[in-house]
Design a protein around this motif. Structure first.
Motif, short mmCIF file in Angstrom:
data_model
loop_
_atom_site.label_atom_id
_atom_site.label_comp_id
_atom_site.label_asym_id
_atom_site.label_seq_id
_atom_site.Cartn_x
_atom_site.Cartn_y
_atom_site.Cartn_z
N ASP A 267 47.34 12.17 89.15
CA ASP A 267 46.56 13.30 88.64
C ASP A 267 45.45 13.62 89.64
OD1 ASP A 267 44.14 14.47 87.07
OD2 ASP A 267 45.82 14.69 85.68
N GLN A 270 41.85 13.00 88.02
CA GLN A 270 41.49 11.60 87.82
C GLN A 270 41.65 10.78 89.10
OE1 GLN A 270 42.79 9.77 84.13
NE2 GLN A 270 43.39 11.75 83.28
N THR A 274 48.30 8.03 86.71
CA THR A 274 48.01 8.13 85.27
C THR A 274 49.23 7.87 84.40
OG1 THR A 274 48.41 10.52 85.35
CG2 THR A 274 46.14 9.78 85.66
#
Length: 496
Positions: A267, A270, A274
């Protein structure tokens, strides 16, 4: 209670209980999202005339190229503004197709190891001798020797080029701005692998999406921001990266690792892994649906795993040869696969056969979304001209029998009839995302008392500033002005 039991028995008897687990409408015919026309391009795999059809009416040809194409290996890029399609033929030589004029321009027999194009017009290639070359429609080529061996090229919409290479255990990324031959900015990543392994990974995994370019190196997934050449991502996957595919938005990267029967999901927000997607087998290559609905993963043999990106689940497995063009996700998300000499369209949710194109595997396939094949009515600002004329690189590539006079014109029969107007040609010197840079270049150019003007267009939400002169009545006039300017330039038909 008896009524409830009886109802349950009826459901079991009709088989409804088994079907209730399937998504609603799973067997419904797939639909084509709105937007520009869904176009399917086809040409014989051995080379020939390129044809275009509006999907799904494949039997109704709406356009043919005026010249023959060589045997194509894969498509590199497409520019909707000018209608240029860039490809590489099976010998490794770049090819440019003008979808507005129907002309084909091979790049003088040069072969490339790696190629990139942001607009289909300007094609950057990494040559066998290590040089980087740019081939433009005007023929005003540019070459440079990179400061270290290059492995990946990322052409940019503003005309610049981002390059990636390996030095010892580092990945080095730098930018050049033709016609300059110097590095304008650079960035390095220490990845803890050998130079040879890094070079192979860059060649195999390099890609771009939106405002980022990405690649795998060793166990790492790297991404760089195009705007300032800053680090956007550096994620340790834990295993050697085999392939990477990005969603059209660039929000997620799907990473295949060597020998593993799963995908790692990275991601961008992030900045880490993930999730994972379990697959029926190890993955050798990935291919993303242009609209981000499904992901195709190449397994062993002729196995192709189909992954739904709505749920991150494996829909199933289809059998197909993995080529430079097929398997292919069509505009309605159906999957075109090979079956012997035929091409079969598989339903995107059930993978059942929807249509068989007899001898379809003998063609090279490509899809794009474009309104450029639509004739325009007489009262509009820039009527589309369906005509054959000299290709932009050389008038010698088209036989005289196919050429139309540059000043030919046809009078419309009424205000709604398609119209052909006298040809006009514009000289373009640059396209930049920086208005000040574009205006500074325009101020330095003066030919026959004329100074270029700045035109603007929107691309991916950003304003592009073009430095242009014209229009001129003939290509010869435009070429003369371009050469007299002493600047790099290219000529295109029409008025910006």
């Amino acid at each position: 209670m008896r009524t409830l039991i009886a109802s349950a028995l009826v459901l079991l008897a009709c088989g409804c209980g088994d079907g209730s687990s399937r998504p609603s409408g799973a067997d419904a015919p797939p639909s084509i999202p709105g937007g520009p026309d869904p176009i399917v391009l086809r040409v014989a795999r051995t080379g020939g005339v390129l044809t275009a059809a509006r999907y799904p009416a494949l039997d109704s040809t709406l356009w043919r190229s005026a010249a023959r194409l060589p045997a194509l290996g894969h498509i590199v890029g497409f520019g909707a503004d000018d209608g240029y399609l860039a490809a590489v033929d099976t010998s490794g030589a770049p090819v440019r197709v003008d979808l507005r004029l129907g002309t084909v321009s091979p790049v003088r027999g040069d072969t490339v190891r790696t190629v990139s194009s942001a607009d289909g017009g300007s094609i950057f290639g990494l040559m066998a001798n290590g040089e980087i070359a740019r081939f433009t429609p005007s023929g005003s080529d540019w070459r440079m020797t990179p400061p270290l061996p290059a492995q990946a090229l990322y052409a940019q919409a503003d005309g610049s080029l981002i390059v990636a290479g390996a030095r010892n255990d580092w990945v080095v990324v730098w930018r050049v701005r033709p016609p300059q031959r110097t590095v304008s900015d650079s960035l390095s990543f220490a990845v803890g692998s050998t130079e040879a392994a890094i070079a192979q990974a860059l060649q195999r995994t390099a890609g771009s999406v939106g405002d980022r370019v990405f690649a795998g190196a060793g166990d790492r997934v790297l991404a760089v921001r195009v705007r300032d050449l800053g680090q956007a991502l550096d994620v340790d996957i834990g295993d050697p990266v085999q392939a990477i595919a990005a969603t059209p938005s660039g929000d997620r990267l799907f990473v295949a690792v060597a020998g593993e029967a799963e995908l790692r999901v990275v991601d961008r927000f992030q900045e880490g892994v993930t999730g994972t997607i379990d697959l029926p087998g190890a993955v050798r290559a990935l291919r993303m649906d242009p609209l981000g609905r499904v992901l195709l993963a190449r397994g062993n043999g002729d196995s192709v795993f189909v992954v739904s990106l709505a749920s991150d689940d494996v829909i199933g497995v289809v059998r197909s040869e993995w080529r430079g063009d097929l398997p292919l996700v069509l505009p309605d998300a159906a999957i075109a696969i090979t079956r012997g000499a035929d091409v079969v369209f598989a339903h995107p949710r059930t993978l059942k056969d929807m249509q068989v194109v007899a001898d379809g595997a003998r063609s090279f396939w490509h899809t794009l979304r474009w309104n450029g094949f639509r004739p325009r009515a007489a009262g509009l600002d820039q009527p589309v001209q369906f005509r054959t004329s000299a290709p932009r690189d050389s008038a010698d590539l088209l036989p005289d029998s196919l050429r139309a006079p540059a000043d030919s014109a046809a009078m419309p029969t009424d205000s709604t009839s398609p119209v052909t107007v006298a040809a006009q040609y514009t000289v373009s010197f640059a396209a930049s995302l920086d208005e000040a840079q574009a205006r500074a270049l325009a101020a330095r150019i003066r030919v026959d008392g004329q100074t270029p003007r700045i035109t603007t267009s929107e691309r991916e939400g950003k304003t592009l500033y073009r430095v242009v002169l014209g229009p001129f009545p003939t290509r010869a006039d435009a070429d003369r002005v371009g050469k007299a300017s002493g600047q790099s330039y290219w000529v295109f038909g029409g008025v910006p």
